[in-house]
Design a protein around this motif. Structure first.
Motif, PDB file in Angstrom:
ATOM      1  N   GLN A  97      -5.726 -17.812   4.204  1.00 44.63           N
ATOM      2  CA  GLN A  97      -4.333 -17.397   2.792  1.00 44.63           C
ATOM      3  C   GLN A  97      -5.962 -17.279   1.262  1.00 44.63           C
ATOM      4  OE1 GLN A  97      -2.863 -20.385   0.249  1.00 44.63           O
ATOM      5  NE2 GLN A  97      -1.790 -19.073  -0.833  1.00 44.63           N
ATOM      6  N   SER A  98      -6.937 -18.054   1.442  1.00 44.61           N
ATOM      7  CA  SER A  98      -8.701 -18.053   0.947  1.00 44.61           C
ATOM      8  C   SER A  98      -9.191 -17.095   1.132  1.00 44.61           C
ATOM      9  CB  SER A  98      -8.783 -19.417   1.532  1.00 44.61           C
ATOM     10  OG  SER A  98     -10.234 -19.771   0.282  1.00 44.61           O
ATOM     11  N   ALA A  99      -9.177 -17.115   2.670  1.00 47.39           N
ATOM     12  CA  ALA A  99     -10.364 -15.728   2.949  1.00 47.39           C
ATOM     13  C   ALA A  99     -10.379 -13.930   2.083  1.00 47.39           C
ATOM     14  CB  ALA A  99     -10.514 -15.432   3.907  1.00 47.39           C
ATOM     15  N   TYR A 100      -8.553 -13.461   1.779  1.00 45.37           N
ATOM     16  CA  TYR A 100      -7.601 -12.393   1.948  1.00 45.37           C
ATOM     17  C   TYR A 100      -7.441 -12.460  -0.038  1.00 45.37           C
ATOM     18  CZ  TYR A 100      -9.333 -11.441   5.726  1.00 45.37           C
ATOM     19  OH  TYR A 100     -10.221 -11.141   7.084  1.00 45.37           O
ATOM     20  N   GLY A 101      -7.260 -13.607   0.106  1.00 40.28           N
ATOM     21  CA  GLY A 101      -6.273 -14.096  -1.530  1.00 40.28           C
ATOM     22  C   GLY A 101      -4.924 -13.313  -1.431  1.00 40.28           C
ATOM     23  N   LEU A 113      -8.268  -2.579  22.259  1.00 41.45           N
ATOM     24  CA  LEU A 113      -7.774  -2.473  20.120  1.00 41.45           C
ATOM     25  C   LEU A 113      -8.772  -2.146  19.800  1.00 41.45           C
ATOM     26  CD1 LEU A 113      -5.801  -2.150  18.617  1.00 41.45           C
ATOM     27  CD2 LEU A 113      -6.200  -4.276  17.766  1.00 41.45           C
ATOM     28  N   VAL A 114      -9.437  -0.892  19.066  1.00 41.40           N
ATOM     29  CA  VAL A 114     -10.524  -0.919  18.336  1.00 41.40           C
ATOM     30  C   VAL A 114     -10.525  -0.195  17.180  1.00 41.40           C
ATOM     31  CG1 VAL A 114     -11.981  -0.375  20.274  1.00 41.40           C
ATOM     32  CG2 VAL A 114     -10.553   1.629  19.084  1.00 41.40           C
ATOM     33  N   ARG A 115      -9.385   0.226  16.024  1.00 45.18           N
ATOM     34  CA  ARG A 115      -9.207   1.075  14.632  1.00 45.18           C
ATOM     35  C   ARG A 115      -7.613   1.038  14.833  1.00 45.18           C
ATOM     36  NH1 ARG A 115     -12.107   4.542  17.714  1.00 45.18           N
ATOM     37  NH2 ARG A 115     -10.927   5.511  18.962  1.00 45.18           N
ATOM     38  N   GLY A 116      -7.322   1.093  13.199  1.00 47.14           N
ATOM     39  CA  GLY A 116      -5.999   1.078  13.043  1.00 47.14           C
ATOM     40  C   GLY A 116      -6.315   1.189  11.792  1.00 47.14           C
ATOM     41  N   GLU A 117      -4.680   0.660  10.724  1.00 51.40           N
ATOM     42  CA  GLU A 117      -4.094   0.982   9.494  1.00 51.40           C
ATOM     43  C   GLU A 117      -5.079  -0.213   8.849  1.00 51.40           C
ATOM     44  OE1 GLU A 117      -2.812   2.947   7.437  1.00 51.40           O
ATOM     45  OE2 GLU A 117      -2.391   4.410   7.724  1.00 51.40           O
ATOM     46  N   THR A 118      -5.174  -0.117   7.702  1.00 48.90           N
ATOM     47  CA  THR A 118      -5.312  -0.904   6.644  1.00 48.90           C
ATOM     48  C   THR A 118      -4.820  -2.546   7.245  1.00 48.90           C
ATOM     49  OG1 THR A 118      -6.251   0.452   5.103  1.00 48.90           O
ATOM     50  CG2 THR A 118      -5.642  -1.461   4.134  1.00 48.90           C
ATOM     51  N   ASP A 119      -4.949  -3.469   6.589  1.00 46.48           N
ATOM     52  CA  ASP A 119      -4.146  -4.927   7.193  1.00 46.48           C
ATOM     53  C   ASP A 119      -3.744  -5.115   5.787  1.00 46.48           C
ATOM     54  OD1 ASP A 119      -5.628  -5.131   9.266  1.00 46.48           O
ATOM     55  OD2 ASP A 119      -6.999  -6.294   8.505  1.00 46.48           O
ATOM     56  N   TYR A 120      -4.359  -5.207   4.728  1.00 43.98           N
ATOM     57  CA  TYR A 120      -3.696  -5.845   3.489  1.00 43.98           C
ATOM     58  C   TYR A 120      -3.726  -5.186   1.831  1.00 43.98           C
ATOM     59  CZ  TYR A 120      -4.372  -9.825   6.918  1.00 43.98           C
ATOM     60  OH  TYR A 120      -4.417 -10.650   7.656  1.00 43.98           O
ATOM     61  N   VAL A 121      -2.782  -4.994   1.633  1.00 45.49           N
ATOM     62  CA  VAL A 121      -3.038  -4.643   0.349  1.00 45.49           C
ATOM     63  C   VAL A 121      -2.274  -5.339  -1.263  1.00 45.49           C
ATOM     64  CG1 VAL A 121      -1.542  -2.288   1.669  1.00 45.49           C
ATOM     65  CG2 VAL A 121       0.076  -4.124   0.504  1.00 45.49           C
ATOM     66  N   SER A 122      -2.543  -4.803  -2.414  1.00 44.18           N
ATOM     67  CA  SER A 122      -2.318  -5.371  -3.328  1.00 44.18           C
ATOM     68  C   SER A 122      -0.948  -5.610  -3.690  1.00 44.18           C
ATOM     69  CB  SER A 122      -3.598  -5.216  -4.201  1.00 44.18           C
ATOM     70  OG  SER A 122      -3.308  -5.564  -5.547  1.00 44.18           O
ATOM     71  N   ASN A 123      -0.545  -7.354  -4.680  1.00 44.24           N
ATOM     72  CA  ASN A 123       0.064  -7.039  -5.017  1.00 44.24           C
ATOM     73  C   ASN A 123       0.371  -7.842  -6.231  1.00 44.24           C
ATOM     74  OD1 ASN A 123       3.541  -7.190  -5.146  1.00 44.24           O
ATOM     75  ND2 ASN A 123       3.251  -9.410  -3.831  1.00 44.24           N
ATOM     76  N   GLY A 124       0.012  -6.882  -6.714  1.00 46.26           N
ATOM     77  CA  GLY A 124      -0.691  -8.531  -8.533  1.00 46.26           C
ATOM     78  C   GLY A 124      -1.745  -9.227  -8.758  1.00 46.26           C
ATOM     79  N   SER A 125      -1.275 -10.016  -8.031  1.00 46.54           N
ATOM     80  CA  SER A 125      -2.140 -10.935  -8.390  1.00 46.54           C
ATOM     81  C   SER A 125      -3.565 -11.774  -6.865  1.00 46.54           C
ATOM     82  CB  SER A 125      -2.427 -12.445 -10.167  1.00 46.54           C
ATOM     83  OG  SER A 125      -1.430 -13.781  -9.241  1.00 46.54           O
ATOM     84  N   CYS A 126      -2.652 -11.494  -5.080  1.00 41.83           N
ATOM     85  CA  CYS A 126      -2.761 -11.505  -5.177  1.00 41.83           C
ATOM     86  C   CYS A 126      -2.308 -10.126  -3.704  1.00 41.83           C
ATOM     87  CB  CYS A 126      -1.936 -12.887  -4.199  1.00 41.83           C
ATOM     88  SG  CYS A 126      -0.326 -12.705  -4.679  1.00 41.83           S
ATOM     89  N   SER A 127      -2.592 -10.903  -2.234  1.00 38.36           N
ATOM     90  CA  SER A 127      -2.198  -9.881  -1.420  1.00 38.36           C
ATOM     91  C   SER A 127      -1.198  -9.928  -1.030  1.00 38.36           C
ATOM     92  CB  SER A 127      -3.972  -9.058  -0.681  1.00 38.36           C
ATOM     93  OG  SER A 127      -4.800  -8.699  -1.738  1.00 38.36           O
TER      94      SER A 127
END
Length: 431
Positions: A99-103, A272-286
């Motif tokens: 949670q802290s590492a990725y907000g 496994l080597v690459r792919g889509e984006t992991d996290y997206v913004s949702n207001g003040s957190c992701s």
């Protein structure tokens, strides 16, 4: 899920791409776009969830074989600074929570898991680990950690110094773009991991993965303790190139290098080597980036066979190659100084290659190769143009490979890094 991809340069300055924080080191960066999941050396691309998030902790997964693959064959790649070992050999990890590492928002899963890993890997022989090429180019301070999983709800499997291994050499490594697009490495550990741990079996042959077939990924997505995702399926097998296949796996940064298993015999089919984006913004957190099962770009998985074939061309393994004897090599000795990265004052060896033949040469990783000092090797074509080179494949020693597209006479140039002095024996094989 999507995968996080990191690839990059870093030769001499093998910096830690994770955060260089003393106590709260951040985990692997989320991926985005087309790069890979790893975090070791360069570009980032993140993972994503497709349809339902199928990730499960090891203890909670219903399949005994997959639990065994996680407990006995899976490693997390970490920096030495990401762990502390006490006088009794007990290991603790220095890292932020997920949670802290990725907000992350409080609605997300695994929020209290620590994030010390930057890539993942799979034990495939007594002392060999398979991972992504972008996860490691030189041994550096990378550690390979077994037992990094939850054994029960809220409980981690104890990790001791006996579960932590160092890198002895990067035996083979490839990271290419275009076609074929390959990203793999096989690393020799500082000691055998067996019999405490068991190598995962490799998928036989080199046939394309059937489209629609189910696959499982096991590794440290976003740097957290091993998760098993058995809900992915193959979208594109790329049968004409057999370099990688595309699947809907729920994977994240840190899953780079993870073993991808076919769900019939649970053999390693890819990395496994690459792919889509992991996290997206949702207001003040992701929050986790969620795609439809058939949506987004999918996750790219390098086929395992090219890595094994590359390894067997320079080394021996009864399990992987059917023989413990490495292929015969040709050798020549050299002593050099002031070679400016093997461009002047070198010791040279001419080699004739036919189109399609592969030469593998080194002061390490090839039978009979040795070196003293910081060696640098270069291969030039008949016009004197450099077509392959390497500095630090195994510590300060060198290894490289090249496949000729046209027949001709090529020259191995043996020298030293920068304007230093070095010596050794260059060994090479032609396949």
């Amino acid at each position: 899920m999507r995968t996080l991809l990191l690839s990059g340069a870093g030769r001499k300055l093998l910096g830690s791409l994770l955060c260089t924080v003393s106590v709260a080191a951040c985990g692997p960066a989320p991926e985005g776009g087309a790069p890979e999941k790893g975090q070791e050396e360069g570009t980032t691309a993140q993972p994503v969830v497709y349809g339902t998030d199928d990730r499960q902790d090891v203890y909670a997964h219903p399949n005994a074989t997959l639990r065994a693959r996680a407990m006995e064959s899976t490693v997390a790649l970490m920096r030495a600074s990401s762990m502390t070992t006490d006088a009794q050999g007990r290991v603790t990890f220095n890292a932020s929570t997920l949670q802290s590492a990725y907000g992350l928002c409080s609605s997300e899963r695994f929020l209290t898991d620590l994030t010390p890993a930057f890539c993942s890997g799979t034990l495939i022989d007594d002392n060999l680990v398979l991972t992504a090429g972008h996860c490691i180019s030189t041994c550096g301070d990378t550690r390979f950690v077994f037992n990094f999983y939850r054994s029960a709800a809220g409980q981690m499997q104890p990790v001791t110094s006996a579960d932590v291994f160092s890198c002895s050499s990067v035996v083979v490594r490839k990271q290419t773009s275009g076609t074929p697009n390959l990203d793999y490495a096989i690393v020799r550990l500082d000691r055998a991991a067996t019999p405490r741990f068991n190598p995962a079996p490799i998928r036989a042959g080199n046939a394309a993965m059937p489209v629609g077939s189910k696959v499982t990924v096991i590794g440290s997505g976003s740097g957290i303790p091993f998760k098993i995702d058995a809900g992915g399926s193959v979208r594109d097998a790329r049968p004409s190139s057999l370099d990688f296949f595309v699947a809907s796996t729920d994977t994240f940064g840190g899953n780079s290098g993870s073993g991808v298993y076919e769900n019939t015999d649970y053999t390693v089919a890819g990395i496994l080597v690459r792919g889509e984006t992991d996290y997206v913004s949702n207001g003040s957190c992701s929050i986790v980036n969620v795609c439809a099962e058939t949506g987004c770009r999918g996750e790219d998985i390098t086929y395992v066979r090219p890595a094994v074939s590359d390894y067997c061309a320079v080394a021996g393994s009864q399990r992987l190659c059917g023989t413990t004897n490495p292929p015969p090599s040709i050798k020549f000795n050299f002593t050099a100084t002031n070679t400016s990265n093997a461009t002047v004052n070198t010791t040279n060896q001419a080699v004739t290659l036919a189109a399609g033949q592969t030469i593998r040469f080194g002061t390490c990783s090839v039978d009979g190769a040795t070196g003293t000092g910081d060696t640098y090797l270069r291969l030039t074509n008949s016009a004197g143009t450099s077509v392959a080179s390497n500095d630090d494949s195994c510590g300060v020693l060198s290894f490289a490979s090249f496949t000729a597209t046209t027949a001709g006479t090529y020259t191995i140039r043996a020298g030293c890094y920068s304007n230093g002095s070095c010596s050794g024996t260059v060994a090479y094989t032609v396949q």
